[in-house]
Design an enzyme around this catalytic site. Structure first.
Site, PDB file in Angstrom:
ATOM      1  N   ASP A 181      -6.115   3.155  -3.627  1.00 18.83           N
ATOM      2  CA  ASP A 181      -5.225   2.104  -4.134  1.00 18.83           C
ATOM      3  C   ASP A 181      -5.637   1.737  -5.564  1.00 18.83           C
ATOM      4  OD1 ASP A 181      -3.652  -0.676  -4.015  1.00 18.83           O
ATOM      5  OD2 ASP A 181      -3.141   0.416  -2.177  1.00 18.83           O
ATOM      6  N   ASP A 288       4.191   0.803  -6.488  1.00 22.60           N
ATOM      7  CA  ASP A 288       4.093  -0.654  -6.371  1.00 22.60           C
ATOM      8  C   ASP A 288       4.628  -1.383  -7.611  1.00 22.60           C
ATOM      9  OD1 ASP A 288       3.388  -3.071  -5.266  1.00 22.60           O
ATOM     10  OD2 ASP A 288       1.241  -2.677  -5.198  1.00 22.60           O
ATOM     11  N   ASP A 347       1.305  -9.318   1.133  1.00 22.76           N
ATOM     12  CA  ASP A 347       0.057  -8.669   1.548  1.00 22.76           C
ATOM     13  C   ASP A 347      -0.619  -9.439   2.677  1.00 22.76           C
ATOM     14  OD1 ASP A 347       0.604  -7.262  -0.740  1.00 22.76           O
ATOM     15  OD2 ASP A 347      -1.400  -7.464  -1.592  1.00 22.76           O
TER      16      ASP A 347
HETATM   17  C1  9PG Z   1      -2.893  -3.599  -5.733  1.00 22.69           C
HETATM   18  C2  9PG Z   1      -2.163  -4.367  -4.659  1.00 22.69           C
HETATM   19  C3  9PG Z   1      -2.086  -3.615  -3.323  1.00 22.69           C
HETATM   20  C4  9PG Z   1      -1.165  -4.368  -2.367  1.00 22.69           C
HETATM   21  C5  9PG Z   1       0.190  -4.568  -3.018  1.00 22.69           C
HETATM   22  C6  9PG Z   1       0.021  -5.329  -4.320  1.00 22.69           C
HETATM   23  O1  9PG Z   1      -0.606 -11.248  -8.082  1.00 22.69           O
HETATM   24  N1  9PG Z   1       0.161 -11.069  -7.132  1.00 22.69           N
HETATM   25  O2  9PG Z   1       1.020 -11.897  -6.842  1.00 22.69           O
HETATM   26  C7  9PG Z   1       0.022  -9.896  -6.376  1.00 22.69           C
HETATM   27  C8  9PG Z   1       0.888  -9.643  -5.331  1.00 22.69           C
HETATM   28  C9  9PG Z   1       0.706  -8.527  -4.564  1.00 22.69           C
HETATM   29  C10 9PG Z   1      -0.311  -7.671  -4.841  1.00 22.69           C
HETATM   30  C11 9PG Z   1      -1.175  -7.905  -5.875  1.00 22.69           C
HETATM   31  C12 9PG Z   1      -1.005  -9.018  -6.649  1.00 22.69           C
HETATM   32  O3  9PG Z   1      -0.499  -6.595  -4.021  1.00 22.69           O
HETATM   33  O4  9PG Z   1       1.061  -5.245  -2.179  1.00 22.69           O
HETATM   34  O5  9PG Z   1      -1.024  -3.647  -1.162  1.00 22.69           O
HETATM   35  O6  9PG Z   1      -1.591  -2.302  -3.521  1.00 22.69           O
HETATM   36  O7  9PG Z   1      -0.860  -4.625  -5.190  1.00 22.69           O
HETATM   37  O8  9PG Z   1      -2.954  -4.312  -6.923  1.00 22.69           O
END
Ligand code: 9PG
Length: 447
Positions: A181, A288, A347
């Site tokens: 990841d 993503d 998540d």
């Molecule tokens: C990697 C992650 C993982 C995870 C994804 C995503 O800052 N935020 O609001 C935020 C939301 C979701 C997030 C990360 C940050 O997660 O869903 O499985 O891959 O990115 O960075």
């Protein structure tokens, strides 16, 4: 906004279903008088809800889809965009005494569903029709995966990968794909430049494949960090150019930029990233933060943001060959038909409650809420990814989370350091990863 309907309700039994914009946006059914889930700050609103919308908690508000069960047996009303390839209207439902006034800012089709079962069964029937009109192909069963994120986050190292690849092999765990990841790249945008914690992405894929398993990798192709080589050398590839970040300062303490998917050179670069990784042996891509390509702003070619987004996703699909394509951080309705599997919730995380009480934020409870709210999409739009099982002792509510993954996991993944699992954790990981279901979880024929 213009009014599209007015419904008389029995307020004690009525319910309103709100569908959120992207993977992480809260999506659930409310009783009349329940306060809908809203962002607690601007950062969350931008990153996890629809940045163009700023809904008050005094109205129910769906992005492209909202449903009302009037509670009097007269049938479920579904208000939905007929086709999400160009625009997705916001749909409001305002309660006024024993009536609900529904309005929207764009064309919406109204369906009265008097079929058997609950509001959820009606949504399943609606989803069958939506999927058929988009032309969703046959479901590809998801591989089972192990993912580095929920243990190592961005500190992951090549040594961590090797430790877990070897542990999975030694314990003979039923993991088809081992997926690296976020954390290998120097900056969002520079996907082929590694941090000093990694020697070779090809080497990792070779090791995984030497055990007869498949290699997977995470990429956020449409989000660009300002310090990346990409942003410095090719500012014209960014939506709005270098002086207009799509998001100022709220996440990772920096401005964020988005790749302009209508710029042919930008897409050539990102296609090269995917085909290069595919050439190294990766055939599972977790793609993503893709909502970034659908943000408003001036582009190289005059296209609607949603059409530009969809074109970008289609080009990625071509670049990755027959790899398995998992979407994440993705606008839900515009992505139907473009991916094999989709993250349908925020998540998970070792903590049970979300930061600030915002149900878009990482936590077991937020992931369960929206995972249930989108259960009907499994086997219709794609394979639902409820997010990975985390089963180590440090996970709050791990039994409840495992039950959720068991029930709603179309894609079944694990994301613990294998060495941190106790007997229970190892047993449930082995059991749940035995197979990723392809069947629907919600019947269209009633309950
Ligand atoms: C990697 C992650 C993982 C995870 C994804 C995503 O800052 N935020 O609001 C935020 C939301 C979701 C997030 C990360 C940050 O997660 O869903 O499985 O891959 O990115 O960075």
């Amino acid at each position: 906004m213009h009014a599209i309907d007015e419904v008389t309700i029995d307020a004690t039994h009525a319910a309103v279903y709100e569908h959120g914009w992207q993977s992480w946006s809260p999506t659930t059914t409310y009783g009349i008088g329940d306060r809908p889930h809203r962002p607690v700050n601007e950062r969350n609103r931008f990153l996890c809800y629809r940045p163009e919308s700023n809904p008050s908690a005094d109205v129910y508000w769906g992005e492209g889809l909202l449903a009302i069960d009037p509670g009097d047996g007269s049938g479920v009303r579904i208000y939905a965009v007929a086709n999400a390839t160009e625009t997705v209207p916001s749909i409001h439902a305002e309660v006024k005494g024993n009536r609900i006034v529904v309005s929207s800012d764009g064309p919406v089709a109204t369906t009265l569903d008097q079929g058997p079962g609950s509001l959820e069964n009606a949504l399943a029937r609606w989803a069958d029709g939506f999927a058929a009109s988009v032309g969703v192909g046959e479901m590809r069963r998801a591989p089972t995966i192990w993912c580095s994120w929920y243990q190592y986050f961005t500190d992951v190292t090549e040594a961590d990968m090797i430790e877990n690849i070897d542990a999975i092999e030694r314990l003979d765990l039923p993991v088809d794909v081992i997926q690296l990841d976020d954390g290998y790249q120097t900056a969002h945008g520079d996907w082929l430049t590694l941090t000093d914690r990694f020697g070779s992405l090809q080497g990792i894929a070779d090791r995984i494949r030497s055990f007869g398993r498949r290699a997977g990798i995470w990429v956020a192709p449409f989000l660009v960090f300002p310090e990346s080589e990409l942003a410095r050398r090719h500012p014209q590839w960014l939506i709005g150019g270098p002086d207009k970040p799509v998001h100022g300062g709220h996440n990772w303490n920096r401005d964020l930029f988005a790749l302009d998917t209508t710029h042919p050179e930008a897409m050539e670069w990102i296609a090269e990233v995917f085909s290069t990784m595919h050439g190294w042996g990766y055939d599972f891509f977790k793609v993503d933060f893709v909502y970034a390509a659908a943000l408003p702003g001036p582009r190289h070619q005059d296209m609607s943001p949603i059409a530009a987004y969809r074109s970008g996703m289609q080009q990625l699909r071509e670049a990755m060959g027959d790899s398995y394509f998992l979407g994440c951080g993705a606008p839900i309705l515009p992505t139907v038909g473009l991916v094999d599997a989709m993250r349908v919730s925020p998540d998970t995380e070792p903590q049970y409650l979300p930061a600030g009480g915002d149900l878009s934020q990482p936590s077991v409870s937020a992931a369960m809420l929206t995972g249930r709210g989108r259960a009907f999409q499994q086997g219709r739009f794609w394979i639902n990814d409820p997010d990975d099982l985390i089963a180590r002792p440090a996970v709050e509510g791990r039994k409840e989370w495992a039950e959720h993954v068991r029930r709603y996991g179309g894609l079944r993944g694990s994301s613990d350091r294998i060495a941190d699992l106790d007997d229970w954790g190892l047993a449930v990981t082995r059991e749940l990863l035995a197979e990723s279901p392809v069947e629907t979880f919600v019947s269209s024929g009633g309950s």
